[in-house]
Motif scaffolding. Structure first.
Motif, PDB file in Angstrom:
ATOM      1  N   ASN A  86       0.834  -1.204   0.000  1.00  0.00           N
ATOM      2  CA  ASN A  86       0.000   0.000   0.000  1.00  0.00           C
ATOM      3  C   ASN A  86       0.867   1.252   0.000  1.00  0.00           C
ATOM      4  OD1 ASN A  86      -2.339  -1.566   0.106  1.00  0.00           O
ATOM      5  ND2 ASN A  86      -2.313  -1.612   2.355  1.00  0.00           N
ATOM      6  N   VAL A  87       0.616   2.138  -0.950  1.00  0.00           N
ATOM      7  CA  VAL A  87       1.525   3.256  -1.180  1.00  0.00           C
ATOM      8  C   VAL A  87       1.395   4.352  -0.123  1.00  0.00           C
ATOM      9  CG1 VAL A  87      -0.079   4.492  -2.715  1.00  0.00           C
ATOM     10  CG2 VAL A  87       2.396   4.844  -2.932  1.00  0.00           C
ATOM     11  N   VAL A  88       2.531   4.973   0.175  1.00  0.00           N
ATOM     12  CA  VAL A  88       2.619   6.152   1.039  1.00  0.00           C
ATOM     13  C   VAL A  88       3.548   7.146   0.343  1.00  0.00           C
ATOM     14  CG1 VAL A  88       3.407   7.093   3.239  1.00  0.00           C
ATOM     15  CG2 VAL A  88       2.268   4.870   3.187  1.00  0.00           C
ATOM     16  N   TYR A  89       3.092   8.410   0.231  1.00  0.00           N
ATOM     17  CA  TYR A  89       3.918   9.452  -0.385  1.00  0.00           C
ATOM     18  C   TYR A  89       4.568  10.264   0.737  1.00  0.00           C
ATOM     19  CZ  TYR A  89       1.560   8.088  -4.642  1.00  0.00           C
ATOM     20  OH  TYR A  89       1.089   7.356  -5.694  1.00  0.00           O
ATOM     21  N   GLU A  90       5.768   9.885   1.083  1.00  0.00           N
ATOM     22  CA  GLU A  90       6.471  10.502   2.204  1.00  0.00           C
ATOM     23  C   GLU A  90       6.977  11.895   1.820  1.00  0.00           C
ATOM     24  OE1 GLU A  90       9.234   8.334   5.290  1.00  0.00           O
ATOM     25  OE2 GLU A  90      10.457   8.990   3.588  1.00  0.00           O
ATOM     26  N   ASN A  91       6.710  12.880   2.667  1.00  0.00           N
ATOM     27  CA  ASN A  91       7.156  14.270   2.498  1.00  0.00           C
ATOM     28  C   ASN A  91       6.423  15.010   1.383  1.00  0.00           C
ATOM     29  OD1 ASN A  91       9.077  14.064   4.586  1.00  0.00           O
ATOM     30  ND2 ASN A  91      10.634  13.284   3.175  1.00  0.00           N
ATOM     31  N   ILE A  92       5.250  14.557   1.000  1.00  0.00           N
ATOM     32  CA  ILE A  92       4.527  15.258  -0.054  1.00  0.00           C
ATOM     33  C   ILE A  92       4.113  16.658   0.402  1.00  0.00           C
ATOM     34  CG2 ILE A  92       2.230  14.311   0.538  1.00  0.00           C
ATOM     35  CD1 ILE A  92       1.733  14.201  -2.544  1.00  0.00           C
ATOM     36  N   GLU A  93       3.814  16.815   1.697  1.00  0.00           N
ATOM     37  CA  GLU A  93       3.452  18.135   2.205  1.00  0.00           C
ATOM     38  C   GLU A  93       4.631  19.098   2.086  1.00  0.00           C
ATOM     39  OE1 GLU A  93       3.221  15.342   3.914  1.00  0.00           O
ATOM     40  OE2 GLU A  93       1.117  15.024   4.498  1.00  0.00           O
ATOM     41  N   LYS A  94       5.840  18.576   2.245  1.00  0.00           N
ATOM     42  CA  LYS A  94       7.045  19.419   2.162  1.00  0.00           C
ATOM     43  C   LYS A  94       7.204  20.010   0.771  1.00  0.00           C
ATOM     44  CE  LYS A  94      12.088  19.247   2.717  1.00  0.00           C
ATOM     45  NZ  LYS A  94      13.256  18.381   3.071  1.00  0.00           N
ATOM     46  N   ILE A  95       7.012  19.185  -0.266  1.00  0.00           N
ATOM     47  CA  ILE A  95       7.203  19.721  -1.618  1.00  0.00           C
ATOM     48  C   ILE A  95       6.044  20.626  -2.023  1.00  0.00           C
ATOM     49  CG2 ILE A  95       8.582  17.717  -2.296  1.00  0.00           C
ATOM     50  CD1 ILE A  95       6.120  16.911  -4.073  1.00  0.00           C
ATOM     51  N   MET A  96       4.847  20.377  -1.476  1.00  0.00           N
ATOM     52  CA  MET A  96       3.701  21.225  -1.814  1.00  0.00           C
ATOM     53  C   MET A  96       3.821  22.622  -1.212  1.00  0.00           C
ATOM     54  SD  MET A  96       0.528  18.486  -1.601  1.00  0.00           S
ATOM     55  CE  MET A  96      -0.719  19.640  -2.188  1.00  0.00           C
ATOM     56  N   ALA A  97       4.713  22.780  -0.266  1.00  0.00           N
ATOM     57  CA  ALA A  97       4.942  24.101   0.338  1.00  0.00           C
ATOM     58  C   ALA A  97       5.848  24.972  -0.521  1.00  0.00           C
ATOM     59  CB  ALA A  97       5.558  23.936   1.727  1.00  0.00           C
ATOM     60  N   ILE A  98       6.434  24.385  -1.584  1.00  0.00           N
ATOM     61  CA  ILE A  98       7.344  25.128  -2.460  1.00  0.00           C
ATOM     62  C   ILE A  98       6.543  25.764  -3.595  1.00  0.00           C
ATOM     63  CG2 ILE A  98       9.413  24.978  -3.900  1.00  0.00           C
ATOM     64  CD1 ILE A  98      10.078  22.351  -2.440  1.00  0.00           C
ATOM     65  N   ASP A  99       6.770  27.045  -3.857  1.00  0.00           N
ATOM     66  CA  ASP A  99       6.074  27.748  -4.934  1.00  0.00           C
ATOM     67  C   ASP A  99       6.344  27.082  -6.280  1.00  0.00           C
ATOM     68  OD1 ASP A  99       5.025  29.577  -3.195  1.00  0.00           O
ATOM     69  OD2 ASP A  99       6.499  31.154  -3.633  1.00  0.00           O
ATOM     70  N   GLY A 100       5.286  26.936  -7.075  1.00  0.00           N
ATOM     71  CA  GLY A 100       5.435  26.416  -8.420  1.00  0.00           C
ATOM     72  C   GLY A 100       5.499  24.910  -8.523  1.00  0.00           C
ATOM     73  N   VAL A 101       5.198  24.199  -7.432  1.00  0.00           N
ATOM     74  CA  VAL A 101       5.283  22.738  -7.421  1.00  0.00           C
ATOM     75  C   VAL A 101       3.882  22.138  -7.378  1.00  0.00           C
ATOM     76  CG1 VAL A 101       6.026  20.732  -6.073  1.00  0.00           C
ATOM     77  CG2 VAL A 101       7.571  22.677  -6.357  1.00  0.00           C
ATOM     78  N   THR A 102       3.584  21.268  -8.335  1.00  0.00           N
ATOM     79  CA  THR A 102       2.262  20.620  -8.398  1.00  0.00           C
ATOM     80  C   THR A 102       2.431  19.117  -8.542  1.00  0.00           C
ATOM     81  OG1 THR A 102       1.317  22.562  -9.527  1.00  0.00           O
ATOM     82  CG2 THR A 102       0.060  20.490  -9.624  1.00  0.00           C
ATOM     83  N   PRO A 103       2.000  18.333  -7.553  1.00  0.00           N
ATOM     84  CA  PRO A 103       2.061  16.872  -7.681  1.00  0.00           C
ATOM     85  C   PRO A 103       0.833  16.324  -8.403  1.00  0.00           C
ATOM     86  CG  PRO A 103       1.405  17.453  -5.460  1.00  0.00           C
ATOM     87  CD  PRO A 103       1.600  18.746  -6.197  1.00  0.00           C
ATOM     88  N   HIS A 104       1.051  15.267  -9.170  1.00  0.00           N
ATOM     89  CA  HIS A 104      -0.027  14.513  -9.816  1.00  0.00           C
ATOM     90  C   HIS A 104       0.081  13.069  -9.336  1.00  0.00           C
ATOM     91  CE1 HIS A 104      -1.289  17.474 -12.982  1.00  0.00           C
ATOM     92  NE2 HIS A 104      -0.108  17.976 -12.659  1.00  0.00           N
ATOM     93  N   ILE A 105      -0.925  12.601  -8.639  1.00  0.00           N
ATOM     94  CA  ILE A 105      -0.929  11.239  -8.114  1.00  0.00           C
ATOM     95  C   ILE A 105      -1.837  10.398  -9.013  1.00  0.00           C
ATOM     96  CG2 ILE A 105      -1.383   9.781  -6.115  1.00  0.00           C
ATOM     97  CD1 ILE A 105       0.912  11.854  -5.793  1.00  0.00           C
ATOM     98  N   TYR A 106      -1.322   9.276  -9.514  1.00  0.00           N
ATOM     99  CA  TYR A 106      -2.017   8.529 -10.561  1.00  0.00           C
ATOM    100  C   TYR A 106      -3.154   7.639 -10.069  1.00  0.00           C
ATOM    101  CZ  TYR A 106       1.795  10.011 -13.644  1.00  0.00           C
ATOM    102  OH  TYR A 106       2.687  10.742 -14.383  1.00  0.00           O
ATOM    103  N   GLY A 107      -3.216   7.377  -8.779  1.00  0.00           N
ATOM    104  CA  GLY A 107      -4.327   6.578  -8.272  1.00  0.00           C
ATOM    105  C   GLY A 107      -4.047   5.096  -8.205  1.00  0.00           C
TER     106      GLY A 107
END
Length: 385
Positions: free
Chosen positions: A324-345
């Motif tokens: 089962n997947v876990v995206y570690e530190n995703i909140e950290k990168i989302m705090a950076i300007d201009g960064v957009t994550p796409h999670i495929y599901g």
């Protein structure tokens, strides 16, 4: 024909992440979509108007699905071509066409097509199985090192190996394959060409791709490529030559090498939205997915220019983790300007499985590349214990 808020039904063969991202634009335009995929857990299951489970290589499954829709497209090349032939003969518009797919689906046939059409590509030889390849190596008909590719069903770096010694051949699968001469290159580049039903053609800027040395997967896609204008112009001209030869409708992603002598050599193509164009969702005036829709529906193509510099970072499963997947530190990168994550599901991760991507946009390319490195080093795709 009225596609918007109507009874028109667009069929999509394949329900992976490319289908999921394509559906974002069909929903934007309120276009009905039917999706067929062999997996009940396919990422496109939630975004489609109707989702069907079935084998993409089974004649009856593909044919019956095609009878439900008004136009058919795809997000994966490995589909039953005989079913598409029959559907097309019965009047169903299919883009890309079965004829185009037949030239691309088998990498040996694809390479032969380049040679026939005077498209620059690396020298290659075709073999029906591993035993024939071994004989050619033994007789020095094929010289090492070379690039081995399975002729069909390869994806995301699977089905491609560099053979440096005889021992490397022993672990290869016994399938139809090709042996390509190694190309000394400076950069791996790609150009996406959009071609509509009526023949309108537009190209996206040349992108530069950086690959993982072990998995043979793209780690970074950089747009615009950090190359001289003359090289970019040549790469675009070659991509247009390839597009014209295939006479495709929709998108064609042309992957190329920039050699040490600044020549452009075609590696392979994909007749659909492609990993090298994911940056366009945030960085371009019109994303590759929207332009694929515009092309196959014969609507005016959108502006392919970039608004800002864009870099895509692939998110793949970390080595040593499955489950089962876990995206570690995703909140950290989302705090950076201009960064957009796409999670495929995809709920289950495994080593090197594509699980998502992150786009970094910035007016300064050097700064964008720096942030991309930070993103790559921060976020980890792991699993629950």
């Amino acid at each position: 024909m009225n596609y918007f808020s109507s009874d028109f039904k667009l069929g999509i063969l394949g329900g992976g992440q490319l289908g999921k991202m394509l559906l974002a634009d069909t929903r934007k335009f309120d276009i009905q979509t039917y999706v067929l995929d062999p997996s009940a857990a396919a990422p496109s299951q939630y975004g489609a108007t109707q989702f069907f489970i079935g084998d993409l290589l089974d004649f009856d499954t593909v044919y019956d699905f095609g009878k439900k829709v008004n136009l058919l497209t795809l997000e994966i090349e490995n589909v039953n071509l005989e079913a598409l032939d029959k559907l097309e003969n019965e009047g169903l518009p299919i883009y890309p066409s079965p004829k185009t797919l037949r030239l691309i689906q088998n990498k040996g046939t694809q390479k032969d097509f380049y040679v026939t059409n005077n498209i620059p590509t690396s020298p290659h030889q075709r073999f029906k199985d591993l035993s024939m390849l071994k004989l050619a190596v033994k007789s020095s008909t094929v010289e090492m090192p070379f690039v081995w590719k399975c002729a069909q069903f390869g994806y995301d770096g699977n089905g491609v190996k560099i053979v440096r010694a005889v021992a490397d051949i022993e672990n290869l699968p016994n399938v139809e394959c090709i042996a390509e001469q190694m190309v000394p290159f400076k950069n791996e580049l790609a150009v996406i060409v959009a071609r509509s039903v009526s023949g309108e053609v537009k190209t996206y800027p040349v992108v530069e791709m950086e690959f993982h040395p072990e998995a043979n997967q793209v780690e970074y896609v950089i747009c615009p490529a950090r190359i001289e204008d003359k090289v970019a112009q040549t790469a675009t001209e070659v991509a247009l030559q390839v597009s014209k030869a295939f006479n495709h409708v929709g998108l064609l992603a042309v992957e190329m090498f920039q050699t040490e002598d600044d020549e452009i050599v075609v590696n392979e193509v994909a007749p659909r939205p492609h990993n090298s164009g994911h940056y366009s969702i945030e960085a371009s005036y019109t994303s590759q997915f929207e332009n694929h829709l515009r092309a196959i529906l014969n609507l005016p193509l959108g502006n392919t220019a970039s608004k800002v510099a864009g870099i895509m970072v692939n998110l793949v499963g970390a080595e040593g983790f499955s489950g089962n997947v876990v995206y570690e530190n995703i909140e950290k990168i989302m705090a950076i300007d201009g960064v957009t994550p796409h999670i495929y599901g995809k709920r289950e991760t495994r080593p090197f499985r594509k699980m998502g991507h992150v786009t970094i946009v910035n007016e300064d390319m050097a700064q964008a590349r720096k942030i991309a490195e930070e993103v790559k080093n921060s976020i980890k795709v792991i699993s629950t214990k």
